[in-house]
Design an enzyme around this catalytic site. Structure first.
Site: not given
Ligand code: PEP
Ligand code: MG
Length: 906
Positions: A27, A107, A109, A371, A489, A797, A864, A884
């Site tokens: 502000k 809002g 403070m 702002r 708010h 992975s 993953c 990835y």
């Molecule tokens: C993991 O362990 O990150 C994974 C992807 O396998 P899960 O969650 O199936 O154990």
């Protein structure tokens, strides 16, 4: 601390600028910037955030000593600019005292207005303004605000009304009037006396008459409010560090309540709900700024177009609109024109959508704030894409404007078309924050939390919300308020949270004491179901099914832009053909993890899995596996078809056995029946399979090594499905993944089986396909010996769920018992299962990636675990140079954007 701590702003001198947010708060920095742009801003000064830190660390005497001389100079500056004197009995300078931290915390403070009034000055103000009513109304407002905020005079019980409001209501009732504006000067004088008596009675102290005492009290209260519960919670929810502190802005008052040529309002340079490039906002004639924000009266729209749209929603005729709720454009055309010029200049200057506050005092326009505007996820996307198209910002800025997690809101459900047609609309209010919500009515924020903790879905219904309701709003499915406009708010905070909200539903009468709301004569009790459409401002009786939103237009453009900049590919974790289709629609370029055990959760399939697990010998297992084979093959064919031409990583069975075993007697008897065994035999086998640490037990490749026939069946299903798909003209790109590997030997044992099975199927079918054979890196040992494993594994992975579990020694399933405490104590800053522990687990990921690449140049590397969908973790994986990330289908768009932002930052 020798640093300068007070920065003045005004027509003759301005010390600060927009780039000094760290010192001046948002502000203060923007007030200074507006002064520099020649925009009329009431003069004032900002106390730097460092002073707040001194207050927090050393207390109020220390900070006062440090800033006292400078504050006096600041007040003298404002006196000179305004030609008035602070505390003067004839023509007093009145000021506002407001908080303002680096990040906006609407809002959360405290604010004090009309400071400097006392028993003498009120007479001077009356004389000078020629408006006695205004002077006494300002005085009673000041006592009310100061009494609440600085002196801490609150309702005694949560059900009670505000004690000051109770006095107002009593006086109104005695006088037989409905509106504050109908009260006479004598009523207001009486009110002031009653207010002061209330303070004296309840607190045992006099209301301070000395303006300097008032000023110091207010400054300290603002510092103190940095650490009030709601501010602390808001910071936690928005990742704002506690150490920043708030600045304090002391600014000359300007008055929007000086009659019908005065007013006050809040506006957005674009639409905060949809992002449409249309100036819009609300104002009140003859009112102070807090009246708009608090939603006390129904505000009027600023533009004629906005006013017409509002009238349609509010079901107000054009005639009534024109006479009762005309737009600013109609009632003050010259001021309106000046306001449009100012908002355009501000948006062009900041190159972002602005949220502005203004006051009109006797036909003069003053800007009180500008702002960057909080807006919905949809509005963020649209404003970013349109500003890019309008040449205001470049592609990288457009991408970085949208917090990746905010896309979540766009992926949120809307009402199911068929269900909504049958639904009964009971009221309409303002479409304060879009989305659909259905839940049971609760009337208090703390009860919303309790109900949600019991697994219920709730709609928080309030007369109007105050920032104290934040916790309840955060857990509720949606918020409904009877009062308040688009800038109340409730609306601003709900939009910030991406939470469905309908505000200002005037037909709804809320009685928190009775725990009921009444609409059109019908009484709805606590626990009754209602539904809200935050995009249309509709309230419905009952529970209404919701469905997923559809995504195209600007969202698609943003995604295309993200793809242009990102380096990481985004895959999805999907176990069914349907999930795979959803993922591909969201832009996934492969399946990074198909958890084959999840394919058996449905219907009768679990029985076949149980049969396999419970079998007492290889023969029994093979019998069960023969039932599973066609099911798996069919599922794989479905997934290959959905992902035609894109890679699909199928992971071999990794069932923590306890998740699949029948635990109660009925289920055990049923399995005994199925398998032609006695109940006792089954029970004995279940007991036999019991593990003390199932997550570290007989799962992953350990299962495939002890029972090779399981791996054989799965390899067969994967390869046969691929050959079948290929025969149908589909291009399956198969990657077979071995779970929970910690040694090269483990990998090799499984790899040998898989390769032999594949060769056997190729020979039977007289056809072949290419496939990759890789591993999860999810045990710490696996990461440490990744160079050896990469000799045979064609891809890695990272299973960061298990890698986190085993590296931290935290059970994935039970962390809830101590995690909240650990987060509070700062042992970890964020839940390590949500956002990767970069310093610890991150080292293993980095080392394994390096080792893998050292052995096998260009080895394909992905993630993953759940972290694959977390923007902060994606930033880390980008740095490590993975190929990835793979995440749940609904997080794919978030991951695409986060990956682009990570690449831009590098
Ligand atoms: C993991 O362990 O990150 C994974 C992807 O396998 P899960 O969650 O199936 O154990
Ligand atoms: Mg795992």
């Amino acid at each position: 601390m020798a640093n300068k701590l007070i920065y003045v702003f005004g027509a003759s001198q301005t010390d600060g600028a927009a780039d000094m947010k760290n010192t001046l708060g948002g502000k203060g920095a923007n007030l200074a910037e507006m002064c520099r742009l020649g925009i009329s801003v009431p003069p004032g000064f900002t106390i730097a955030t460092d002073a707040c830190t001194v207050y927090t660390e050393q207390g109020q005497d220390a900070v006062r000593k440090l800033i006292e001389a400078e504050v006096k100079q600041g007040v003298a500056f404002v006196e000179k600019e305004m030609g008035k004197t602070f505390g003067d009995a004839n023509d007093p300078l009145l000021v506002s005292v407001r908080s303002g931290s680096r990040a906006s915390m609407p809002g959360m403070m405290d604010t004090i207005l009309n400071l400097g009034l006392n028993d003498e000055a009120v007479a001077g103000l009356a004389k000078k303004s020629g408006n006695e009513r205004f002077a006494w109304d300002s005085y009673r407002r000041f006592i009310q605000m100061y009494g609440d905020v600085v002196m801490g005079l609150k309702p005694e019980k949560k059900e009670d009304h505000d004690p000051f409001e109770e006095i107002i209501d009593e006086i109104k009732a005695k006088r037989g009037v409905e509106l504050d504006t109908d009260l006479s000067v004598d009523d207001l004088k009486h009110m002031v006396a009653e207010f002061k008596a209330l303070v004296k009675n309840r607190l045992g102290r006099e209301f301070p008459n000395d303006p300097w005492e008032q000023l110091w009290g207010s400054v300290m209260a603002v510092f103190q409010s940095w650490n009030n519960d709601r501010a602390v919670l808001y910071r936690k929810m928005n990742d704002i560090p506690d150490s920043w502190g708030t600045a304090v802005n002391v600014q000359s008052m300007v008055f929007g309540n000086l009659g019908d040529n005065s007013g006050t309002g809040v506006a957005f340079t674009r639409d905060a709900a949809t992002g449409e490039d249309m100036f819009n906002g609300e104002f009140l004639i003859n009112a102070q700024g807090e009246d708009v924000v608090a939603g006390i009266r129904t505000p009027q729209q600023i533009t004629l177009e906005g006013s017409r749209r509002w009238a349609v929603l509010a079901q107000v005729s054009e005639e009534e609109r024109k006479s009762k709720y005309p737009s600013l454009e109609e009632v003050m055309p010259a001021i309106y024109e000046q306001l449009v010029k100012t908002e355009t200049a501000l948006e062009n200057h900041y190159k972002d959508m602005q949220d502005i506050e203004f006051t009109i005092q006797e036909n003069k326009l003053w800007m009180l704030q500008t702002r960057s505007a909080k807006r919905t996820g949809a509005a963020l996307v649209r404003t970013s894409i349109e500003m890019l198209q309008q040449g205001m910002i470049d592609e990288k800025t457009a991408l970085q404007r949208v917090g990746a997690d905010r896309l979540n809101e766009l992926l949120h459900p809307v009402f199911d078309g068929a269900a909504i047609k049958k639904a009964k609309s009971i009221a309409n209010g303002l479409p304060a924050s879009p989305g659909a919500a259905t839940g049971q009515i609760v009337f208090f924020a703390d009860e919303a939390e309790e109900w949600v903790a019991q697994g219920k879905n709730v709609i928080l219904v309030r007369q109007e919300t105050s920032p104290e309701d934040l916790r309840g709003m955060a857990v509720a499915q949606g918020i409904l308020t009877a009062r308040g406009g688009m800038t109340s708010h409730a609306a601003v905070v709900a939009r910030g949270m991406g939470k469905c909200c309908v505000s200002g539903a005037g037909a709804v009468r809320v009685d928190p004491k009775a725990r009921t709301m009444t609409v059109g004569g019908v009484v709805y009790k606590e626990g009754d179901w209602i539904s809200l459409d935050g995009s249309k401002g509709q309230v419905y009786a009952g529970k209404i099914d919701t469905k997923d939103a559809d995504l195209s237009g600007d969202f698609g453009k943003l995604m295309d832009l993200a793809d242009k900049y990102k380096r990481l590919a985004i895959r999805a974790n999907a176990d069914t053909p349907e999930d795979a289709r959803v993922a591909r629609n969201f832009g996934a370029v492969g399946i990074g993890l198909c958890r084959t055990e999840h394919m058996f959760f449905e219907g009768d399939r679990i029985k076949a899995v149980r049969e396999m697990i419970l079998a007492q010998n290889e023969e029994g297992r093979r019998k069960a596996l023969a039932k599973l084979l066609p099911m798996q093959r069919g599922d794989f064919e479905g997934i290959y078809k959905a992902m035609d031409g894109l890679p699909v990583t199928v992971r071999l069975l990794d069932p923590p056995l306890h998740e699949f075993l029948p635990h109660d007697e009925a289920a055990q008897r049923e399995m005994a029946n199925e398998m032609g065994l006695s109940y006792e035999e089954i029970k004995h086998r279940v007991d036999d399979l019991h593990e003390a640490n199932p997550m570290m037990g007989h799962r992953g490749c350990r299962l495939g090594i002890t029972y090779p026939e399981i791996t054989e069946m799965q390899a067969r299903a994967i390869i046969e499905a691929a050959l079948n798909s290929k025969a149908q003209g589909i291009t399956p790109k198969v990657e077979i993944m071995i779970p929970l590997v910690g040694t090269l030997r483990e990998f090799n044992l499984q790899a040998k089986l898989i390769r032999a099975t594949a060769e056997a199927v190729f020979a039977e079918r007289n056809a072949t396909i290419d496939y990759l054979l890789g591993t999860m890196i999810e045990t710490p040992r696996g990461a440490l010996v990744a160079d050896a494993i990469a000799k045979e594994a064609e891809f890695f992975s990272f299973g960061t769920n298990d890698l986190t579990q085993m590296t931290l020694g935290f059970s994935r399933d039970d962390i809830g018992k101590f995690l909240p405490c650990y987060l509070n104590e700062g042992v970890y800053e964020v839940d390590p299962f949500q956002s990767i522990d970069q310093t610890g687990v991150g080292q293993l990921v980095q080392a394994a990636a390096d080792k893998g690449r050292a052995t096998r140049t260009g080895i394909k590397l992905g993630v993953c675990g759940e972290h694959g969908g977390d923007p902060a973790s994606i930033g880390f994986f980008n740095k490590v140079g993975l190929d990835y990330v793979s995440c749940s289908p609904f997080r794919v768009p978030i991951a695409r954007l986060a990956a682009a932002q990570a690449a831009i930052k590098e």
